[in-house]
Design an enzyme around this catalytic site. Structure first.
Site, short mmCIF file in Angstrom:
data_model
loop_
_atom_site.label_atom_id
_atom_site.label_comp_id
_atom_site.label_asym_id
_atom_site.label_seq_id
_atom_site.Cartn_x
_atom_site.Cartn_y
_atom_site.Cartn_z
N LYS A 154 0.84 -1.19 0.00
CA LYS A 154 0.00 0.00 0.00
C LYS A 154 0.88 1.25 0.00
CE LYS A 154 -2.14 -2.32 3.29
NZ LYS A 154 -3.02 -2.82 4.32
N ASP A 190 -5.15 -7.76 9.53
CA ASP A 190 -6.54 -7.28 9.57
C ASP A 190 -7.55 -8.35 9.11
OD1 ASP A 190 -5.55 -7.05 6.98
OD2 ASP A 190 -6.37 -5.06 6.60
C1 BGC Z 1 -1.42 -6.46 2.90
C2 BGC Z 1 -2.22 -7.43 3.74
C3 BGC Z 1 -3.51 -6.80 4.21
C4 BGC Z 1 -4.28 -6.21 3.04
C5 BGC Z 1 -5.55 -5.53 3.46
C6 BGC Z 1 -2.29 -5.86 1.81
O1 BGC Z 1 -1.57 -4.87 1.12
O2 BGC Z 1 -0.30 -7.08 2.32
O3 BGC Z 1 -1.45 -7.90 4.82
O4 BGC Z 1 -4.29 -7.77 4.85
O5 BGC Z 1 -3.46 -5.27 2.37
O6 BGC Z 1 -5.35 -4.48 4.33
#
Ligand code: BGC
Length: 464
Positions: A154, A190
């Site tokens: 992200k 999460d």
């Molecule tokens: C992460 C995950 C997370 C998901 C939703 C992804 O970019 O790698 O660990 O659960 O985003 O937040």
């Protein structure tokens, strides 16, 4: 018709989705394998969560939530009698963009400061409460309280954190301050928090799914299939990290030129291919790139663009939801296009709506393919002809988009006809769910201590 030419590559047939599902099925096995794991695109990470709630959990907990829209601190009470998780209070701290790209030490100092201020305001500084840390990034977990960040995803990219134990970094930051302390820590993705918070209400909830800024899912797998963890009996929750699906090139045939641009201009090119076709961080950008291309080819806005439309990130994912709203959608489209400085006519507004619909549908259908793969795996694991199960879901895209959830559910029904899946929108999985994971971990620890005491007692009695 001319417009269709641009949208066609985004329309995935049921056949194609089935192919995608078959590929993911193989990738799940690869991720679970002892030797294939390190090369696997879908990481299938053990979470050390071995049980879902049984309703006897209770106590007061702190929870931290990092990796969604905001950073939050919460004080949560789990009440046994009413089978309830009560959020006592919470505080949101913003994390400025510079900090998301700064050093890890700055980030953790900020987290510790935010927690400190919260404890102060709640008059809790003297207590050492157990803490559930929802940290929504791929982590290699060694135990429930040891969790090594594999990589940022992200918008985050803080230096000095990848390859480090996040619990240690948090504790060090707290100790640098020295004005308060925390009890035992449980690290939670999460998706896991979401599954657990629903699990308290519905004990058949064995899948957690997030479609928000990022996307991912977890589910209860048979321990004997998790080759990297010892044990034959029982289950463990696996954080699939399905966002990484396709990172080895396995989705090349469905990627469009626009997906390639989104990837190349992101802060983590080459990783989280599947996530970049699905989640909120990227959907708006895909639409923007399509609109620019169509305008340049004189199919929209009389062949003109605008400075805003040419700026990455300016077409927000929330616009997609607004534009697809059944009643007010076209009106919203017109407002948004005006705000973006575009010279639109009513036909343009309809085309923009069609573009949004195509991109969000592709996202929903890809998620459906992935969810169908997981439910089918659970069904086959248990030797069942039919599986009835519940998935706890959260995330802005799933919650806010007017028909995303319906579209996803319809496609899952077609792709996993032998699974009867109930969708439960989680109530604050990242906050309350984290407390729940911590509570379950404590219950099990207690249970293990009791079993041990019982064992000691019976052996001693026998000896006597
Ligand atoms: C992460 C995950 C997370 C998901 C939703 C992804 O970019 O790698 O660990 O659960 O985003 O937040």
């Amino acid at each position: 018709h001319k417009v269709e030419k641009y949208l066609e590559p985004f329309r995935l047939s049921l056949e194609k989705l089935k192919e995608v599902s078959v590929r993911l099925k193989k990738d799940l096995i690869r991720g679970l394998g002892k030797h294939s794991h390190h090369r696997a695109a879908v990481k299938m990470l053990p979470t050390f969560v071995r049980a879902t709630p049984d309703g006897t959990e209770k106590g007061d907990y702190l929870a931290l939530d990092l990796g969604g829209t905001n950073f939050r601190v919460l004080y949560v009470r789990v009440v046994e009698e009413q089978q309830k998780v009560v959020k006592m209070d919470s505080k949101i701290c913003s994390i400025p963009q510079e900090m998301m790209l700064g050093t890890g030490e700055q980030l953790f100092d900020h987290i510790a400061q935010c927690l400190g201020e919260f404890l102060e305001s709640q008059d809790l500084k003297g207590q050492t409460l157990p803490l559930g840390f929802t940290f929504s990034f791929p982590c290699e977990q060694k135990e429930i309280d040891k969790s090594i960040l594999i990589r940022w995803t992200k918008g985050f990219s803080c230096s000095g954190v990848e390859g480090q134990d996040v619990v240690k970094l948090l504790k060090e930051a707290i100790h640098r301050r020295g004005d308060y302390d925390i009890g035992s820590v449980a690290m939670v993705n999460d998706t896991v928090g979401t599954m657990m918070s629903c699990g308290y209400r519905d004990q058949s909830c064995e899948i957690g799914m997030i479609i928000g800024t990022g996307t991912n899912a977890c589910y209860m797998e048979e321990i004997k299939n998790v080759k990297r963890v010892e044990g034959e009996d029982g289950r463990m929750c696996i954080n699939t990290e399905w966002g990484g699906f396709g990172d080895d090139g396995s989705l090349k045939d469905i990627l469009t030129e626009f997906d390639e641009v989104v990837d190349q201009t992101s802060i983590n090119p080459g990783v989280h291919t599947f996530e970049k076709m699905i989640s909120g961080m990227y959907l708006g950008e895909i639409v923007r790139l399509l609109l620019v291309k169509m305008a340049e080819d004189k199919l929209l806005f009389k062949g003109e663009t605008s400075e805003a439309l040419l700026t990455p990130g300016q077409f927000e994912t929330k616009y997609i939801s607004e534009i697809e709203e059944p009643d007010s959608g076209l009106e919203n489209a017109q407002k948004i296009l005006t705000a973006l400085g575009l010279n639109w006519d009513p036909v343009d507004a309809c085309v923009v709506r069609l573009v949004c619909d195509t991109i969000s549908s592709r996202s929903a259908r890809l998620c459906a393919a992935a969810l169908a793969t997981i439910s089918n795996r659970i069904r086959v694991n248990r030797g069942l002809d039919h599986l009835k199960t519940t998935v706890g879901v959260d995330g802005t895209v799933y919650r806010k988009h007017p028909n995303f959830s319906e579209e996803l559910q319809a496609a899952v029904r077609l792709l996993a006809p032998k699974c009867d899946i109930t969708f439960l929108v989680s109530e604050d999985g990242s906050g309350k769910g984290a407390a729940m994971v911590t509570a379950v971990a404590q219950r099990i620890e207690l249970c293990q201590i009791n079993q041990y005491l019982f064992f000691l007692l019976t052996t001693v009695t026998k000896l006597l």
